[in-house]
Enzyme design. Structure first.
Site, PDB file in Angstrom:
ATOM      1  N   CYS A 219     -11.838  -4.530   7.129  1.00  0.00           N
ATOM      2  CA  CYS A 219     -11.093  -5.400   6.217  1.00  0.00           C
ATOM      3  C   CYS A 219     -10.229  -6.357   7.031  1.00  0.00           C
ATOM      4  CB  CYS A 219     -10.211  -4.549   5.317  1.00  0.00           C
ATOM      5  SG  CYS A 219      -9.087  -5.541   4.302  1.00  0.00           S
TER       6      CYS A 219
ATOM      7  N   GLU B  33      -8.559   4.592   9.429  1.00  0.00           N
ATOM      8  CA  GLU B  33      -7.833   3.347   9.728  1.00  0.00           C
ATOM      9  C   GLU B  33      -6.826   3.567  10.852  1.00  0.00           C
ATOM     10  OE1 GLU B  33      -4.592   0.344   7.783  1.00  0.00           O
ATOM     11  OE2 GLU B  33      -6.033   1.235   6.381  1.00  0.00           O
TER      12      GLU B  33
ATOM     13  N   CYS C 209      -1.359  -3.535   2.168  1.00  0.00           N
ATOM     14  CA  CYS C 209      -2.121  -4.671   1.655  1.00  0.00           C
ATOM     15  C   CYS C 209      -1.761  -4.975   0.209  1.00  0.00           C
ATOM     16  CB  CYS C 209      -3.622  -4.436   1.830  1.00  0.00           C
ATOM     17  SG  CYS C 209      -4.368  -3.427   0.552  1.00  0.00           S
TER      18      CYS C 209
END
Length: 315
Positions: free
Chosen positions: A102, A132, A201
């Site tokens: 992403c 992540e 995000c």
């Protein structure tokens, strides 16, 4: 007049797929169109078994490590990001690879590298073992980034130089929990550099904001998502903290325990950022089969973010 009990479903908006997940799924689909099956994917492209199963049926093969992939087929790296060693290994094996990380995760990687180049010690707020976090820590040599998971960790952290620190965060954390950790760090280390723009995000924040509005007064909140999906698990926590009487994480309508609905007249419903909309519809349909349903949309933001596909798939 219906003899079924009445149920109001408060449906969160935004919910479900975010732009990063959308892009990652499209990358696998386009790679299959371009190169044919099989296309290999290192780690689940996004944390959702329904998405993974659909892509498997199209010819995607999911593996955990690069050495499980043949060198003559393309490999895609998941939306969560990978350590630098992974593309380096793919290049050394002369593999075709496509990075579906992403862009908002990539932004965190770039920040961490910049802080390191400028000589700062880096703190990463996140959950140990999450792909992540592994990817972000793997952007720099071992020991260059310290992981902090809790307020207690923040209180105990001893830096090499308290005046030369920076923090970055995982993109899918609880906004409120992260704020508590950051507050401790900033009170202890006022000179600490913060991200220019928050690392959590937009999609994580928006989905949590919607749940904060629909949860008060809800007898039950259902969050559709995988147990491995950090942002989905956080939505359950946010719902309970915001006043929902009960909140449960489900993979789909098939996982509903209908005894949860005893005494329930108001249901809050949302989906994590890697859960497809047809799963939401499945829950609504299952409720309609048992209750006289009234829908109530709780919209707290409009999302217009889109991300471009990698050039290798567009050219």
């Amino acid at each position: 007049m219906s003899d079924r009990p009445a149920l109001t479903i408060r449906l969160a908006a935004p919910r479900g797929f975010c732009a990063g997940v959308d892009r990652a799924i499209q990358i696998v689909e386009e790679a299959l169109k371009k190169w044919g099956a099989p296309v290999y994917v290192r780690h689940e492209i996004v944390h959702n078994a329904h998405v993974v199963s659909r892509l498997e049926a199209m010819g995607a093969v999911f593996v955990e490590e690069l050495d499980e992939c043949p060198t003559d087929r393309p490999v895609i790296f998941s939306a969560h990001g990978v350590p630098k060693s992974v593309p380096a290994e793919a290049a050394s094996r002369q593999m075709i690879y496509v990075d579906a990380t992403c862009p908002l995760v990539s932004k965190v990687h770039v920040e961490a590298e910049r802080h390191s180049t400028e000589g700062r010690e880096i703190v990463l707020i996140g959950h140990a073992g999450h792909p992540e976090v592994i990817g972000t820590m793997g952007q720099l040599p071992n020991g260059a980034i310290t992981l902090i998971e809790t307020v207690d960790d923040a209180e105990r952290f001893v830096p090499k130089d308290p005046n030369n620190l920076a923090f970055v965060t995982q993109t899918t954390l609880s906004v409120d929990d992260t704020a508590d950790i950051v507050a401790v760090l900033q009170s202890r280390f006022p000179a600490m550099s913060a991200p220019h723009k928050e690392d959590i995000c937009y999609a994580t924040t928006n989905r949590q904001d919607a749940v904060k509005v629909l949860a008060p007064g809800a007898d039950l909140v259902l969050v559709i998502g995988a147990r491995t999906s950090s942002n989905s698990v956080r939505l359950v926590e946010v719902a309970l903290r915001a006043g929902a009487a009960r909140a449960e994480l489900i993979a789909s309508a098939e996982n509903i325990d209908w005894s949860w609905f005893d005494g329930v007249s108001t249901l809050g419903l949302t989906a994590g950022a890697s859960a497809p909309e047809d799963l939401v519809q499945g829950v609504i349909d299952a409720c309609r089969a048992r209750f006289d349903v009234t829908m109530d949309s709780v919209e707290t933001a409009k999302e217009t973010v889109t991300f471009k596909l990698p050039r290798v798939l567009v050219d």
